[in-house]
Design a protein around this motif. Structure first.
Motif, PDB file in Angstrom:
ATOM      1  N   PRO A   1      48.171  29.611 -21.447  1.00 25.49           N
ATOM      2  CA  PRO A   1      49.023  30.541 -22.198  1.00 25.49           C
ATOM      3  C   PRO A   1      48.757  31.970 -21.716  1.00 25.49           C
ATOM      4  CG  PRO A   1      47.710  29.108 -23.640  1.00 25.49           C
ATOM      5  CD  PRO A   1      47.122  29.023 -22.278  1.00 25.49           C
ATOM      6  N   VAL A   2      49.764  32.604 -21.133  1.00 25.97           N
ATOM      7  CA  VAL A   2      49.592  33.945 -20.564  1.00 25.97           C
ATOM      8  C   VAL A   2      50.727  34.875 -20.999  1.00 25.97           C
ATOM      9  CG1 VAL A   2      48.202  33.254 -18.592  1.00 25.97           C
ATOM     10  CG2 VAL A   2      50.682  33.122 -18.408  1.00 25.97           C
TER      11      VAL A   2
ATOM     12  N   GLU B   1      48.006  20.251 -11.369  1.00 23.52           N
ATOM     13  CA  GLU B   1      49.274  20.779 -11.854  1.00 23.52           C
ATOM     14  C   GLU B   1      48.983  21.830 -12.914  1.00 23.52           C
ATOM     15  OE1 GLU B   1      52.396  18.115 -12.968  1.00 23.52           O
ATOM     16  OE2 GLU B   1      51.800  16.596 -11.508  1.00 23.52           O
ATOM     17  N   PHE B   2      49.652  22.974 -12.782  1.00 21.47           N
ATOM     18  CA  PHE B   2      49.378  24.109 -13.651  1.00 21.47           C
ATOM     19  C   PHE B   2      50.664  24.580 -14.315  1.00 21.47           C
ATOM     20  CE2 PHE B   2      46.557  23.982 -10.018  1.00 21.47           C
ATOM     21  CZ  PHE B   2      45.304  24.020 -10.607  1.00 21.47           C
ATOM     22  N   VAL B   3      50.597  24.759 -15.624  1.00 20.66           N
ATOM     23  CA  VAL B   3      51.747  25.232 -16.399  1.00 20.66           C
ATOM     24  C   VAL B   3      51.387  26.571 -17.017  1.00 20.66           C
ATOM     25  CG1 VAL B   3      53.318  24.756 -18.311  1.00 20.66           C
ATOM     26  CG2 VAL B   3      52.430  22.856 -16.928  1.00 20.66           C
ATOM     27  N   PHE B   4      52.120  27.617 -16.649  1.00 17.14           N
ATOM     28  CA  PHE B   4      51.941  28.937 -17.244  1.00 17.14           C
ATOM     29  C   PHE B   4      52.953  29.124 -18.371  1.00 17.14           C
ATOM     30  CE2 PHE B   4      50.117  31.464 -13.365  1.00 17.14           C
ATOM     31  CZ  PHE B   4      48.973  30.668 -13.406  1.00 17.14           C
ATOM     32  N   ILE B   5      52.456  29.507 -19.541  1.00 10.95           N
ATOM     33  CA  ILE B   5      53.335  29.892 -20.649  1.00 10.95           C
ATOM     34  C   ILE B   5      53.438  31.414 -20.591  1.00 10.95           C
ATOM     35  CG2 ILE B   5      53.828  29.694 -23.102  1.00 10.95           C
ATOM     36  CD1 ILE B   5      53.426  27.012 -21.677  1.00 10.95           C
ATOM     37  N   THR B   6      54.543  31.909 -20.058  1.00 13.70           N
ATOM     38  CA  THR B   6      54.655  33.339 -19.807  1.00 13.70           C
ATOM     39  C   THR B   6      55.553  34.011 -20.833  1.00 13.70           C
ATOM     40  OG1 THR B   6      56.592  33.191 -18.337  1.00 13.70           O
ATOM     41  CG2 THR B   6      54.437  32.821 -17.342  1.00 13.70           C
TER      42      THR B   6
ATOM     43  N   GLY C   1      52.410  32.323 -32.143  1.00 11.10           N
ATOM     44  CA  GLY C   1      51.122  31.661 -32.295  1.00 11.10           C
ATOM     45  C   GLY C   1      50.779  30.781 -31.108  1.00 11.10           C
ATOM     46  N   LEU C   2      49.486  30.456 -30.996  1.00 11.73           N
ATOM     47  CA  LEU C   2      49.026  29.640 -29.876  1.00 11.73           C
ATOM     48  C   LEU C   2      49.641  28.245 -29.924  1.00 11.73           C
ATOM     49  CD1 LEU C   2      47.232  29.186 -27.402  1.00 11.73           C
ATOM     50  CD2 LEU C   2      45.326  28.665 -28.961  1.00 11.73           C
ATOM     51  N   GLY C   3      49.790  27.689 -31.115  1.00  7.60           N
ATOM     52  CA  GLY C   3      50.402  26.368 -31.227  1.00  7.60           C
ATOM     53  C   GLY C   3      51.815  26.362 -30.680  1.00  7.60           C
ATOM     54  N   HIS C   4      52.561  27.401 -30.972  1.00  6.83           N
ATOM     55  CA  HIS C   4      53.926  27.504 -30.466  1.00  6.83           C
ATOM     56  C   HIS C   4      53.930  27.668 -28.946  1.00  6.83           C
ATOM     57  CE1 HIS C   4      57.700  29.709 -29.451  1.00  6.83           C
ATOM     58  NE2 HIS C   4      58.216  28.755 -30.217  1.00  6.83           N
ATOM     59  N   ALA C   5      52.980  28.451 -28.419  1.00  4.03           N
ATOM     60  CA  ALA C   5      52.890  28.628 -26.964  1.00  4.03           C
ATOM     61  C   ALA C   5      52.674  27.284 -26.274  1.00  4.03           C
ATOM     62  CB  ALA C   5      51.750  29.589 -26.623  1.00  4.03           C
ATOM     63  N   ILE C   6      51.786  26.469 -26.822  1.00  2.00           N
ATOM     64  CA  ILE C   6      51.522  25.160 -26.218  1.00  2.00           C
ATOM     65  C   ILE C   6      52.745  24.254 -26.373  1.00  2.00           C
ATOM     66  CG2 ILE C   6      50.029  23.130 -26.246  1.00  2.00           C
ATOM     67  CD1 ILE C   6      48.767  25.817 -25.255  1.00  2.00           C
ATOM     68  N   TRP C   7      53.433  24.341 -27.496  1.00  2.00           N
ATOM     69  CA  TRP C   7      54.653  23.545 -27.693  1.00  2.00           C
ATOM     70  C   TRP C   7      55.682  23.831 -26.606  1.00  2.00           C
ATOM     71  CZ3 TRP C   7      59.686  25.161 -28.473  1.00  2.00           C
ATOM     72  CH2 TRP C   7      60.606  24.160 -28.796  1.00  2.00           C
ATOM     73  N   CYS C   8      55.730  25.069 -26.124  1.00  2.00           N
ATOM     74  CA  CYS C   8      56.694  25.441 -25.085  1.00  2.00           C
ATOM     75  C   CYS C   8      56.497  24.643 -23.797  1.00  2.00           C
ATOM     76  CB  CYS C   8      56.593  26.940 -24.783  1.00  2.00           C
ATOM     77  SG  CYS C   8      57.157  28.009 -26.127  1.00  2.00           S
ATOM     78  N   ALA C   9      55.328  24.020 -23.626  1.00  2.00           N
ATOM     79  CA  ALA C   9      55.042  23.227 -22.420  1.00  2.00           C
ATOM     80  C   ALA C   9      55.374  21.752 -22.603  1.00  2.00           C
ATOM     81  CB  ALA C   9      53.576  23.373 -22.038  1.00  2.00           C
TER      82      ALA C   9
END
Length: 299
Positions: free
Chosen positions: A16-17, A58-63, A116-124
């Motif tokens: 998450p970035v 594999e890398f997923v950036f939440i930008t 929130g962090l939970g929402h950021a992770i949900w985006c992935a």
């Protein structure tokens, strides 16, 4: 569900970035806070290297908005590498090449609002699919000189336990309101069996002083609970609340890792991390120690 199940290996990591980095203004007015240098590499590159060393590919950036610099940093830079080679600096050219993430291994998705962090992770969610995954918060760095990185230690433990795993450390009781705190079922001094999680409890209500730091290994069933968009502490969608729902359904453990964690989300923690990492740098470590001793004498 027992640890004897054949759990999938961990090959994906979410970073998450999307944060604004307001504690570091004006430095972060244009530059993402994840690009702040920890000695000679951006914070986010330290996280990527830790993940690579643990077997992640594999890398997923939440930008978020204005984060293009993150993508550019890990892109192919043939002109720069060629220039360094032509100037007789092959070692620097290798450092540039080492920072690249090959095609097909870096994926980006947006978190349009800071929910929130939970929402950021949900985006992935769609990028993770049905695979287990790691989460690395670049603000948290762990220094373990001569030993494996924090995530590598976690994956070694995950290969034994399966399920879900978080990196943990003890904090002063008066600081529990700043962390996700474990409710402990059993503890062998290194690995903890978790019976509950509480996000940012008041000291008098905290079930322990064992807190989660920014390293996680989680199963995709987590998204079942993140899909509900339930708000928790601070009116945000909390990752800790969603994780708590997996307890009892899947193995869930905490790991006391080897190494020292530094909170680079604060200015003091960032300065301390730079000092610690610089002292262990093989090229400049001895010089940095001499500088510290010189300034210490003037205190």
């Amino acid at each position: 569900m027992s640890a004897s199940k054949q759990w999938k290996p961990i090959r994906k990591a979410v970073l998450p970035v999307a944060g604004l980095g307001t504690r570091f203004l004006p430095a972060t007015k244009v530059m993402p806070k994840e690009m702040l240098p920890l000695v000679d590499r951006p914070l986010v590159q330290h996280a990527i290297e830790e993940a690579r060393d643990a077997g992640i590919d594999e890398f997923v950036f939440i930008t978020g908005r204005f984060k293009e610099m993150l993508e550019e940093h890990f892109d192919y830079q043939p002109e720069l590498a060629a220039l360094l080679e032509s100037r007789g600096k092959p070692d620097m050219a290798e450092k540039v090449k080492a920072s690249e993430i090959p095609a097909g291994q870096l994926f980006l998705t947006r978190q349009p609002k800071p929910l929130g962090l939970g929402h950021a992770i949900w985006c992935a969610k769609k990028l993770i699919g049905d695979d287990p995954f790691a989460i690395l918060l670049p603000d948290d760095v762990v220094l373990n000189p001569g030993g494996p990185g924090c995530l590598a230690q976690m994956i070694e433990t995950y290969n034994q336990t399966g399920g879900n795993l978080v990196a943990v450390m003890d904090v002063p009781r008066e600081k529990t309101a700043s962390y996700g705190i474990l409710d402990i079922k059993s503890d062998d001094g290194r690995r903890v069996d978790i019976k509950g999680l509480v996000e940012k409890p008041k000291p008098e209500n905290a079930p322990s002083t064992l807190s989660i730091i920014g390293r996680y290994i989680l199963q995709p069933e987590l998204f079942t609970y993140l899909d509900k968009f339930e708000k928790g502490v601070g009116g945000e969608i909390q990752l800790t609340d969603a994780m708590a729902n997996l307890i009892g359904q899947q193995p869930f453990h905490g790991l006391r890792y080897d190494g020292q964690r530094y909170d680079c989300g604060s200015r003091v923690g960032f300065i301390e991390a730079n000092i610690a990492f610089a002292m262990h740098d093989p090229e400049i470590g001895d010089t940095v120690k001499s500088i510290i001793k010189k300034h210490a004498q003037n205190l």
